[in-house]
Design an enzyme around this catalytic site. Structure first.
Site, PDB file in Angstrom:
ATOM      1  N   HIS A  21       0.886  -1.092   0.108  1.00  0.00           N
ATOM      2  CA  HIS A  21       0.082  -0.012   0.128  1.00  0.00           C
ATOM      3  C   HIS A  21       0.920   1.304  -0.165  1.00  0.00           C
ATOM      4  O   HIS A  21       0.586   2.330  -0.540  1.00  0.00           O
ATOM      5  CB  HIS A  21      -0.927   0.110   1.229  1.00  0.00           C
ATOM      6  N   ASP A 130      -5.834   5.976   2.549  1.00  0.00           N
ATOM      7  CA  ASP A 130      -5.955   4.575   2.106  1.00  0.00           C
ATOM      8  C   ASP A 130      -7.289   4.024   2.670  1.00  0.00           C
ATOM      9  O   ASP A 130      -7.838   4.825   3.507  1.00  0.00           O
ATOM     10  CB  ASP A 130      -5.045   3.531   2.763  1.00  0.00           C
ATOM     11  N   ALA A 348      14.339  -8.821  -3.508  1.00  0.00           N
ATOM     12  CA  ALA A 348      14.797  -9.009  -4.878  1.00  0.00           C
ATOM     13  C   ALA A 348      14.357  -7.846  -5.632  1.00  0.00           C
ATOM     14  O   ALA A 348      13.104  -7.135  -5.255  1.00  0.00           O
ATOM     15  CB  ALA A 348      14.173 -10.250  -5.639  1.00  0.00           C
ATOM     16  N   ASN A 369      -0.066  -4.890  -7.420  1.00  0.00           N
ATOM     17  CA  ASN A 369       0.955  -3.947  -7.746  1.00  0.00           C
ATOM     18  C   ASN A 369       1.897  -5.003  -8.764  1.00  0.00           C
ATOM     19  O   ASN A 369       2.601  -4.703  -9.821  1.00  0.00           O
ATOM     20  CB  ASN A 369       1.947  -3.645  -6.344  1.00  0.00           C
ATOM     21  N   SER A 370       2.024  -6.394  -8.096  1.00  0.00           N
ATOM     22  CA  SER A 370       2.941  -7.138  -9.371  1.00  0.00           C
ATOM     23  C   SER A 370       2.070  -7.398 -10.459  1.00  0.00           C
ATOM     24  O   SER A 370       2.771  -7.488 -11.294  1.00  0.00           O
ATOM     25  CB  SER A 370       2.838  -8.401  -8.530  1.00  0.00           C
TER      26      SER A 370
END
Length: 479
Positions: A21, A130, A348, A369-370
Protein backbone atom coordinates in the site's frame (compact mmCIF):
# COMPACT_ATOMS: atom_id res chain seq x y z
CA UNK A 1 8.84 18.63 -14.20
CA UNK A 2 5.71 20.20 -15.66
CA UNK A 3 4.94 23.66 -14.33
CA UNK A 4 1.81 24.13 -12.25
CA UNK A 5 -0.86 26.03 -14.23
CA UNK A 6 -3.06 26.91 -11.26
CA UNK A 7 -2.97 27.21 -7.51
CA UNK A 8 -0.19 25.23 -5.87
CA UNK A 9 -1.84 22.52 -3.83
CA UNK A 10 -0.74 20.96 -0.58
CA UNK A 11 -1.72 17.27 -0.51
CA UNK A 12 -1.52 15.21 2.66
CA UNK A 13 -0.92 11.47 2.08
CA UNK A 14 -1.79 8.84 4.66
CA UNK A 15 -0.76 5.35 3.44
CA UNK A 16 -1.75 2.10 5.13
CA UNK A 17 1.16 0.52 6.97
CA UNK A 18 2.04 -2.27 4.52
CA UNK A 19 4.60 -2.30 1.75
CA UNK A 20 2.08 -3.03 -1.01
CA UNK A 21 0.00 0.00 0.00
CA UNK A 22 2.79 2.41 0.89
CA UNK A 23 4.95 2.10 -2.24
CA UNK A 24 2.27 3.10 -4.78
CA UNK A 25 1.09 5.96 -2.57
CA UNK A 26 4.65 7.26 -2.43
CA UNK A 27 4.67 7.14 -6.23
CA UNK A 28 1.41 9.11 -6.29
CA UNK A 29 2.97 11.72 -3.98
CA UNK A 30 5.90 11.87 -6.38
CA UNK A 31 3.51 12.58 -9.25
CA UNK A 32 1.97 15.53 -7.44
CA UNK A 33 5.38 16.90 -6.49
CA UNK A 34 6.60 16.49 -10.06
CA UNK A 35 3.77 18.79 -11.16
CA UNK A 36 4.92 21.46 -8.70
CA UNK A 37 2.58 20.73 -5.78
CA UNK A 38 3.47 20.20 -2.13
CA UNK A 39 3.20 16.68 -0.77
CA UNK A 40 3.44 15.52 2.84
CA UNK A 41 3.53 11.84 3.84
CA UNK A 42 2.06 10.93 7.24
CA UNK A 43 3.54 7.83 8.86
CA UNK A 44 4.56 6.28 12.17
CA UNK A 45 7.99 6.07 13.84
CA UNK A 46 9.04 2.58 12.72
CA UNK A 47 7.81 3.14 9.16
CA UNK A 48 9.40 6.56 8.79
CA UNK A 49 13.02 5.54 8.01
CA UNK A 50 12.15 3.52 4.89
CA UNK A 51 9.73 6.19 3.68
CA UNK A 52 12.29 8.92 4.32
CA UNK A 53 14.92 7.05 2.26
CA UNK A 54 12.54 6.82 -0.68
CA UNK A 55 11.55 10.47 -0.33
CA UNK A 56 15.18 11.60 -0.17
CA UNK A 57 15.96 9.81 -3.43
CA UNK A 58 13.05 11.58 -5.07
CA UNK A 59 13.97 14.97 -3.62
CA UNK A 60 17.45 14.60 -5.11
CA UNK A 61 15.87 14.47 -8.58
CA UNK A 62 13.34 17.32 -8.59
CA UNK A 63 13.15 20.85 -7.25
CA UNK A 64 9.89 20.34 -5.32
CA UNK A 65 10.31 18.40 -2.11
CA UNK A 66 8.14 15.86 -0.36
CA UNK A 67 7.95 16.21 3.41
CA UNK A 68 7.26 13.56 6.03
CA UNK A 69 5.40 13.93 9.32
CA UNK A 70 5.33 11.32 12.08
CA UNK A 71 2.41 10.42 14.33
CA UNK A 72 2.77 7.91 17.14
CA UNK A 73 1.39 4.39 16.77
CA UNK A 74 -0.74 3.15 19.71
CA UNK A 75 1.13 1.59 22.59
CA UNK A 76 1.10 -2.09 23.53
CA UNK A 77 -1.52 -1.43 26.20
CA UNK A 78 -3.78 0.50 23.79
CA UNK A 79 -3.51 -1.83 20.79
CA UNK A 80 -2.78 -5.32 22.08
CA UNK A 81 0.09 -5.67 19.61
CA UNK A 82 3.66 -6.86 20.22
CA UNK A 83 6.57 -4.45 20.41
CA UNK A 84 7.57 -3.18 16.97
CA UNK A 85 4.30 -4.11 15.26
CA UNK A 86 3.61 -0.96 13.22
CA UNK A 87 3.34 -2.64 9.82
CA UNK A 88 1.22 -5.47 8.43
CA UNK A 89 4.34 -7.07 6.96
CA UNK A 90 5.49 -7.70 10.55
CA UNK A 91 2.33 -9.75 11.16
CA UNK A 92 2.33 -11.75 7.94
CA UNK A 93 6.04 -12.55 8.07
CA UNK A 94 5.49 -14.26 11.42
CA UNK A 95 2.24 -16.04 10.54
CA UNK A 96 0.29 -14.13 13.21
CA UNK A 97 -2.62 -13.03 10.99
CA UNK A 98 -5.43 -14.76 12.86
CA UNK A 99 -4.30 -13.34 16.19
CA UNK A 100 -3.29 -9.81 15.33
CA UNK A 101 -4.99 -8.50 12.16
CA UNK A 102 -8.17 -7.30 13.94
CA UNK A 103 -6.04 -5.67 16.65
CA UNK A 104 -3.93 -3.94 14.01
CA UNK A 105 -6.95 -2.45 12.24
CA UNK A 106 -8.44 -1.34 15.56
CA UNK A 107 -5.13 0.32 16.41
CA UNK A 108 -5.26 2.41 13.23
CA UNK A 109 -8.61 3.91 14.30
CA UNK A 110 -6.82 5.35 17.35
CA UNK A 111 -4.69 7.49 15.00
CA UNK A 112 -7.59 9.82 14.16
CA UNK A 113 -6.96 12.49 16.83
CA UNK A 114 -3.32 12.85 15.79
CA UNK A 115 -4.21 13.04 12.09
CA UNK A 116 -6.81 15.72 12.81
CA UNK A 117 -4.28 17.74 14.82
CA UNK A 118 -1.87 17.50 11.90
CA UNK A 119 -4.52 18.66 9.42
CA UNK A 120 -5.35 21.58 11.72
CA UNK A 121 -1.66 22.53 11.70
CA UNK A 122 -0.86 21.92 8.00
CA UNK A 123 -4.18 23.07 6.50
CA UNK A 124 -3.84 20.88 3.37
CA UNK A 125 -6.04 21.28 0.31
CA UNK A 126 -6.75 17.55 0.09
CA UNK A 127 -6.23 14.32 2.02
CA UNK A 128 -5.31 11.15 0.10
CA UNK A 129 -5.91 8.29 2.53
CA UNK A 130 -5.90 4.54 2.16
CA UNK A 131 -9.28 2.83 1.91
CA UNK A 132 -8.49 1.01 5.18
CA UNK A 133 -8.95 4.34 6.99
CA UNK A 134 -12.69 4.91 6.35
CA UNK A 135 -12.92 7.26 9.32
CA UNK A 136 -10.64 9.71 7.50
CA UNK A 137 -13.46 10.82 5.17
CA UNK A 138 -15.35 12.29 8.10
CA UNK A 139 -12.17 13.72 9.57
CA UNK A 140 -11.31 15.53 6.33
CA UNK A 141 -14.66 16.49 4.83
CA UNK A 142 -16.83 17.07 7.88
CA UNK A 143 -14.32 18.64 10.25
CA UNK A 144 -12.04 20.55 7.87
CA UNK A 145 -14.12 20.90 4.72
CA UNK A 146 -11.45 19.49 2.42
CA UNK A 147 -11.84 16.61 -0.07
CA UNK A 148 -10.69 13.14 0.88
CA UNK A 149 -9.50 10.97 -2.00
CA UNK A 150 -9.39 7.22 -1.49
CA UNK A 151 -6.54 5.01 -2.59
CA UNK A 152 -7.48 1.34 -2.40
CA UNK A 153 -4.75 -0.45 -4.35
CA UNK A 154 -7.17 -2.31 -6.63
CA UNK A 155 -8.19 -2.03 -10.27
CA UNK A 156 -11.53 -1.12 -11.85
CA UNK A 157 -12.42 -4.75 -12.58
CA UNK A 158 -12.01 -5.88 -8.97
CA UNK A 159 -13.88 -2.87 -7.61
CA UNK A 160 -16.70 -3.36 -10.11
CA UNK A 161 -17.07 -7.02 -9.16
CA UNK A 162 -17.13 -6.22 -5.43
CA UNK A 163 -19.71 -3.50 -5.97
CA UNK A 164 -21.92 -5.94 -7.89
CA UNK A 165 -21.84 -8.87 -5.47
CA UNK A 166 -25.03 -7.93 -3.65
CA UNK A 167 -26.97 -8.41 -6.89
CA UNK A 168 -25.44 -11.83 -7.56
CA UNK A 169 -27.26 -15.06 -6.88
CA UNK A 170 -27.01 -16.65 -3.46
CA UNK A 171 -25.39 -20.07 -3.22
CA UNK A 172 -25.77 -22.89 -0.75
CA UNK A 173 -22.13 -23.88 -0.33
CA UNK A 174 -18.84 -22.03 -0.24
CA UNK A 175 -17.48 -24.02 -3.18
CA UNK A 176 -20.48 -23.56 -5.49
CA UNK A 177 -19.93 -21.22 -8.42
CA UNK A 178 -22.19 -18.22 -9.00
CA UNK A 179 -22.40 -15.72 -11.85
CA UNK A 180 -21.52 -12.13 -10.95
CA UNK A 181 -24.57 -10.15 -12.03
CA UNK A 182 -24.55 -6.86 -13.93
CA UNK A 183 -20.92 -6.62 -15.03
CA UNK A 184 -19.96 -6.66 -18.74
CA UNK A 185 -18.40 -10.16 -18.78
CA UNK A 186 -19.68 -13.56 -17.63
CA UNK A 187 -17.52 -14.09 -14.57
CA UNK A 188 -18.04 -17.02 -12.20
CA UNK A 189 -16.70 -17.11 -8.64
CA UNK A 190 -17.16 -19.03 -5.42
CA UNK A 191 -17.49 -17.55 -1.94
CA UNK A 192 -14.12 -19.03 -1.05
CA UNK A 193 -12.51 -16.87 -3.74
CA UNK A 194 -13.82 -13.61 -2.29
CA UNK A 195 -12.07 -11.26 0.14
CA UNK A 196 -12.51 -12.31 3.76
CA UNK A 197 -15.17 -9.76 4.67
CA UNK A 198 -17.27 -10.57 1.60
CA UNK A 199 -17.52 -14.16 2.87
CA UNK A 200 -19.11 -12.86 6.08
CA UNK A 201 -16.80 -14.96 8.24
CA UNK A 202 -15.17 -12.32 10.39
CA UNK A 203 -17.48 -9.91 12.20
CA UNK A 204 -14.87 -7.21 12.64
CA UNK A 205 -13.75 -7.30 9.00
CA UNK A 206 -17.35 -7.30 7.82
CA UNK A 207 -17.92 -4.11 9.79
CA UNK A 208 -14.71 -2.55 8.47
CA UNK A 209 -15.60 -3.30 4.84
CA UNK A 210 -19.07 -1.88 5.39
CA UNK A 211 -17.54 1.34 6.69
CA UNK A 212 -15.17 1.41 3.73
CA UNK A 213 -18.05 1.17 1.24
CA UNK A 214 -19.97 3.92 3.02
CA UNK A 215 -16.85 6.07 3.17
CA UNK A 216 -16.31 5.60 -0.57
CA UNK A 217 -19.80 6.91 -1.32
CA UNK A 218 -19.18 10.02 0.79
CA UNK A 219 -15.63 10.74 -0.36
CA UNK A 220 -14.50 13.09 -3.12
CA UNK A 221 -13.60 10.07 -5.26
CA UNK A 222 -11.17 7.21 -5.80
CA UNK A 223 -7.65 7.21 -7.26
CA UNK A 224 -6.84 4.10 -9.29
CA UNK A 225 -3.33 2.91 -9.95
CA UNK A 226 -4.11 1.62 -13.42
CA UNK A 227 -4.38 2.83 -17.00
CA UNK A 228 -7.54 2.99 -19.06
CA UNK A 229 -6.39 0.69 -21.84
CA UNK A 230 -5.93 -2.29 -19.48
CA UNK A 231 -9.57 -2.42 -18.37
CA UNK A 232 -11.51 0.15 -20.42
CA UNK A 233 -14.89 -1.57 -20.14
CA UNK A 234 -14.66 -1.62 -16.36
CA UNK A 235 -13.35 1.93 -16.03
CA UNK A 236 -16.45 3.02 -17.93
CA UNK A 237 -18.71 0.67 -15.96
CA UNK A 238 -17.42 1.87 -12.59
CA UNK A 239 -17.80 5.53 -13.45
CA UNK A 240 -20.92 5.44 -15.62
CA UNK A 241 -23.07 2.47 -14.60
CA UNK A 242 -22.10 2.54 -10.92
CA UNK A 243 -21.88 6.34 -10.88
CA UNK A 244 -18.60 6.55 -8.94
CA UNK A 245 -16.11 9.42 -9.19
CA UNK A 246 -12.71 8.02 -10.11
CA UNK A 247 -9.44 8.85 -11.82
CA UNK A 248 -6.96 6.40 -13.38
CA UNK A 249 -3.44 7.81 -13.07
CA UNK A 250 -1.19 4.75 -13.40
CA UNK A 251 0.86 2.78 -13.63
CA UNK A 252 2.20 5.21 -11.04
CA UNK A 253 5.62 3.54 -10.95
CA UNK A 254 6.06 4.49 -14.65
CA UNK A 255 5.03 8.09 -14.08
CA UNK A 256 7.09 8.59 -10.94
CA UNK A 257 10.42 10.41 -11.10
CA UNK A 258 11.58 8.04 -8.39
CA UNK A 259 11.32 5.10 -10.78
CA UNK A 260 14.19 2.65 -10.52
CA UNK A 261 15.60 3.86 -7.22
CA UNK A 262 13.23 1.66 -5.23
CA UNK A 263 14.78 -1.38 -6.89
CA UNK A 264 18.46 -0.60 -6.55
CA UNK A 265 20.53 -2.30 -3.93
CA UNK A 266 23.97 -3.73 -3.26
CA UNK A 267 22.72 -7.30 -3.56
CA UNK A 268 20.92 -7.18 -6.87
CA UNK A 269 23.78 -7.50 -9.32
CA UNK A 270 24.11 -11.28 -9.14
CA UNK A 271 20.58 -12.00 -10.37
CA UNK A 272 20.75 -9.38 -13.14
CA UNK A 273 24.11 -10.64 -14.35
CA UNK A 274 22.71 -14.18 -14.26
CA UNK A 275 19.79 -13.05 -16.42
CA UNK A 276 22.23 -11.45 -18.87
CA UNK A 277 23.41 -14.97 -19.77
CA UNK A 278 19.90 -16.14 -20.76
CA UNK A 279 18.02 -15.92 -24.06
CA UNK A 280 15.09 -13.47 -24.45
CA UNK A 281 11.78 -14.69 -22.96
CA UNK A 282 13.42 -17.89 -21.67
CA UNK A 283 13.18 -17.44 -17.87
CA UNK A 284 10.15 -17.60 -15.60
CA UNK A 285 10.24 -15.38 -12.52
CA UNK A 286 8.54 -16.65 -9.35
CA UNK A 287 7.60 -14.33 -6.48
CA UNK A 288 4.55 -14.13 -4.21
CA UNK A 289 4.95 -10.64 -2.78
CA UNK A 290 5.59 -9.39 0.73
CA UNK A 291 2.58 -10.93 2.50
CA UNK A 292 2.44 -14.57 1.28
CA UNK A 293 4.37 -17.05 3.38
CA UNK A 294 4.12 -20.64 2.12
CA UNK A 295 5.02 -23.60 4.30
CA UNK A 296 7.71 -26.17 3.57
CA UNK A 297 5.34 -28.66 1.91
CA UNK A 298 4.12 -26.09 -0.63
CA UNK A 299 7.63 -24.80 -1.31
CA UNK A 300 8.73 -28.35 -2.09
CA UNK A 301 5.89 -28.78 -4.60
CA UNK A 302 6.93 -25.52 -6.30
CA UNK A 303 10.51 -26.76 -6.52
CA UNK A 304 9.43 -30.09 -8.01
CA UNK A 305 7.11 -28.39 -10.48
CA UNK A 306 9.80 -25.99 -11.65
CA UNK A 307 12.32 -28.77 -12.07
CA UNK A 308 9.98 -30.99 -14.07
CA UNK A 309 8.87 -28.04 -16.26
CA UNK A 310 12.32 -27.91 -17.79
CA UNK A 311 12.21 -24.10 -17.80
CA UNK A 312 14.89 -21.67 -16.66
CA UNK A 313 13.73 -19.86 -13.54
CA UNK A 314 14.56 -17.23 -10.95
CA UNK A 315 12.68 -17.86 -7.70
CA UNK A 316 12.31 -15.48 -4.75
CA UNK A 317 11.67 -17.48 -1.57
CA UNK A 318 10.29 -15.65 1.44
CA UNK A 319 10.63 -17.39 4.79
CA UNK A 320 10.13 -16.56 8.45
CA UNK A 321 12.86 -14.31 9.86
CA UNK A 322 15.69 -16.26 11.44
CA UNK A 323 14.54 -19.64 10.06
CA UNK A 324 17.55 -21.33 8.41
CA UNK A 325 15.66 -24.57 7.75
CA UNK A 326 16.06 -25.74 4.16
CA UNK A 327 14.15 -29.03 4.50
CA UNK A 328 11.68 -27.82 1.85
CA UNK A 329 14.28 -28.21 -0.88
CA UNK A 330 14.23 -31.62 -2.59
CA UNK A 331 17.54 -33.40 -2.10
CA UNK A 332 20.00 -32.35 -4.80
CA UNK A 333 17.59 -29.78 -6.29
CA UNK A 334 20.05 -26.90 -6.58
CA UNK A 335 22.73 -29.18 -7.99
CA UNK A 336 20.37 -30.60 -10.64
CA UNK A 337 19.09 -27.14 -11.64
CA UNK A 338 22.49 -25.41 -11.51
CA UNK A 339 22.77 -22.94 -14.36
CA UNK A 340 19.06 -23.31 -15.13
CA UNK A 341 17.65 -21.93 -11.89
CA UNK A 342 18.52 -19.25 -9.36
CA UNK A 343 16.98 -19.00 -5.87
CA UNK A 344 16.93 -15.63 -4.08
CA UNK A 345 16.27 -15.91 -0.36
CA UNK A 346 14.75 -12.61 0.71
CA UNK A 347 14.49 -9.31 -1.16
CA UNK A 348 14.77 -9.00 -4.94
CA UNK A 349 14.67 -6.02 -7.38
CA UNK A 350 11.37 -7.11 -8.90
CA UNK A 351 10.79 -4.30 -11.39
CA UNK A 352 14.30 -4.59 -12.80
CA UNK A 353 13.96 -8.37 -13.05
CA UNK A 354 10.62 -8.15 -14.86
CA UNK A 355 12.00 -5.57 -17.27
CA UNK A 356 14.92 -7.80 -18.24
CA UNK A 357 14.54 -9.21 -21.74
CA UNK A 358 15.27 -12.73 -20.50
CA UNK A 359 12.04 -12.88 -18.48
CA UNK A 360 9.26 -14.62 -20.39
CA UNK A 361 6.73 -15.26 -17.62
CA UNK A 362 5.85 -14.39 -14.03
CA UNK A 363 4.39 -16.88 -11.53
CA UNK A 364 2.61 -14.55 -9.11
CA UNK A 365 -0.02 -14.28 -6.38
CA UNK A 366 -1.79 -11.64 -8.51
CA UNK A 367 -1.41 -8.79 -6.06
CA UNK A 368 -2.35 -5.63 -7.94
CA UNK A 369 1.10 -4.06 -7.74
CA UNK A 370 2.78 -7.19 -9.09
CA UNK A 371 0.14 -7.56 -11.80
CA UNK A 372 0.67 -3.99 -12.98
CA UNK A 373 4.45 -4.36 -12.88
CA UNK A 374 4.22 -7.45 -15.09
CA UNK A 375 1.89 -5.74 -17.55
CA UNK A 376 4.11 -2.64 -17.65
CA UNK A 377 7.10 -4.86 -18.43
CA UNK A 378 5.23 -6.86 -21.08
CA UNK A 379 5.44 -10.17 -19.20
CA UNK A 380 2.57 -12.74 -19.22
CA UNK A 381 1.46 -14.15 -15.89
CA UNK A 382 0.98 -17.55 -14.30
CA UNK A 383 -1.80 -16.73 -11.83
CA UNK A 384 -1.77 -18.23 -8.34
CA UNK A 385 -4.12 -16.10 -6.18
CA UNK A 386 -3.92 -16.54 -2.41
CA UNK A 387 -6.13 -13.99 -0.61
CA UNK A 388 -7.89 -10.61 -0.65
CA UNK A 389 -8.99 -9.54 -4.17
CA UNK A 390 -6.34 -11.65 -5.90
CA UNK A 391 -8.85 -14.13 -7.37
CA UNK A 392 -10.55 -11.17 -9.04
CA UNK A 393 -7.24 -10.02 -10.50
CA UNK A 394 -6.72 -13.57 -11.76
CA UNK A 395 -10.05 -13.36 -13.63
CA UNK A 396 -8.97 -10.09 -15.24
CA UNK A 397 -5.64 -11.57 -16.31
CA UNK A 398 -6.86 -14.94 -17.58
CA UNK A 399 -10.43 -14.32 -18.81
CA UNK A 400 -10.75 -10.61 -19.66
CA UNK A 401 -7.32 -9.44 -20.85
CA UNK A 402 -6.17 -12.99 -21.72
CA UNK A 403 -2.55 -12.34 -20.79
CA UNK A 404 -1.98 -15.25 -18.45
CA UNK A 405 -2.80 -18.80 -17.41
CA UNK A 406 -4.21 -20.02 -14.11
CA UNK A 407 -2.50 -22.54 -11.86
CA UNK A 408 -6.01 -23.68 -11.00
CA UNK A 409 -6.36 -22.66 -7.35
CA UNK A 410 -10.01 -22.99 -6.34
CA UNK A 411 -10.02 -21.30 -2.92
CA UNK A 412 -8.07 -18.94 -0.69
CA UNK A 413 -5.03 -20.13 1.24
CA UNK A 414 -6.91 -19.78 4.55
CA UNK A 415 -8.69 -23.03 3.69
CA UNK A 416 -5.42 -24.94 3.45
CA UNK A 417 -4.60 -27.39 0.72
CA UNK A 418 -1.51 -27.79 -1.41
CA UNK A 419 -1.11 -26.97 -5.09
CA UNK A 420 0.61 -29.99 -6.63
CA UNK A 421 3.74 -30.04 -8.75
CA UNK A 422 1.80 -31.26 -11.81
CA UNK A 423 -0.51 -28.23 -11.73
CA UNK A 424 2.47 -25.91 -11.38
CA UNK A 425 4.40 -27.55 -14.21
CA UNK A 426 1.39 -27.46 -16.55
CA UNK A 427 0.65 -23.77 -15.95
CA UNK A 428 4.28 -22.75 -16.30
CA UNK A 429 4.61 -24.59 -19.61
CA UNK A 430 1.35 -23.05 -20.91
CA UNK A 431 2.90 -19.60 -20.63
CA UNK A 432 6.50 -20.41 -21.48
CA UNK A 433 6.10 -22.96 -24.29
CA UNK A 434 3.99 -23.04 -27.45
CA UNK A 435 1.64 -20.84 -29.45
CA UNK A 436 -0.75 -20.08 -26.59
CA UNK A 437 2.08 -18.59 -24.54
CA UNK A 438 3.32 -16.60 -27.52
CA UNK A 439 -0.16 -15.14 -28.03
CA UNK A 440 -0.32 -14.11 -24.36
CA UNK A 441 3.12 -12.54 -24.70
CA UNK A 442 2.06 -10.61 -27.81
CA UNK A 443 -1.01 -9.20 -26.06
CA UNK A 444 0.81 -8.17 -22.91
CA UNK A 445 3.61 -6.50 -24.87
CA UNK A 446 0.98 -4.41 -26.65
CA UNK A 447 -0.45 -3.44 -23.26
CA UNK A 448 3.04 -2.54 -22.03
CA UNK A 449 3.40 -0.06 -24.89
CA UNK A 450 -0.01 1.39 -24.01
CA UNK A 451 1.00 1.68 -20.34
CA UNK A 452 4.11 3.65 -21.24
CA UNK A 453 2.11 5.94 -23.51
CA UNK A 454 -0.63 6.43 -20.88
CA UNK A 455 1.69 8.26 -18.46
CA UNK A 456 3.26 10.47 -21.12
CA UNK A 457 1.90 13.94 -21.85
CA UNK A 458 -1.39 13.55 -23.69
CA UNK A 459 -1.81 9.93 -22.56
CA UNK A 460 -4.92 8.62 -20.80
CA UNK A 461 -3.44 8.58 -17.28
CA UNK A 462 -1.58 11.87 -17.73
CA UNK A 463 -4.80 13.56 -18.85
CA UNK A 464 -6.87 12.04 -16.05
CA UNK A 465 -4.29 13.26 -13.55
CA UNK A 466 -4.60 16.75 -15.05
CA UNK A 467 -8.36 16.54 -14.57
CA UNK A 468 -7.92 15.43 -10.96
CA UNK A 469 -5.60 18.32 -10.15
CA UNK A 470 -8.03 20.75 -11.77
CA UNK A 471 -10.93 19.46 -9.69
CA UNK A 472 -8.98 19.72 -6.45
CA UNK A 473 -7.91 23.26 -7.35
CA UNK A 474 -11.52 24.22 -8.10
CA UNK A 475 -12.65 22.73 -4.80
CA UNK A 476 -9.89 24.58 -2.95
CA UNK A 477 -10.74 27.94 -4.54
CA UNK A 478 -14.39 27.55 -3.47
CA UNK A 479 -13.50 27.32 0.21
Amino acid sequence: MMKNNGKQLHILFFPFMAQGHTIPMLDIANLFASRGHRATIVTTPLNEPSIRRSVEKFNDRVSSEIATRVINFPTLEEAGLPEGCENMDFITSRNLCDELVPNFFRATTLLRPQLESLMEECKPDCLVADSFFPWSTAAAAEKFGIPRLIFNGMGFFAMSVLASLSASEKVCSDGEEFLVQGIPDRIFLTRRQLPEAEREEDEFLVGLFGEMKESESKSFGVIFNCFYELEPTYADYYRNQLGRRAWHIGPVSLGSSNRGSKNRGNDDQECLKWLDTKDPDSVIYICFGSMVNFGAAQLKEIAEGLESSGQHFIWVVRKNPGDPNEDWLPEGFEERTAGRGLIIRGWAPQVRILEHEAIGGFLTHCGWNSTLEAVSAGVPLVAWPVQAEQFLNEKLVTEVAKIGASVGVKEGAVYGGIVGREQIEKAVRRVMVGEEGEEMRRRVKELAAMAAQAVEEGGSSYSDFDDLIGEIQSESCCR
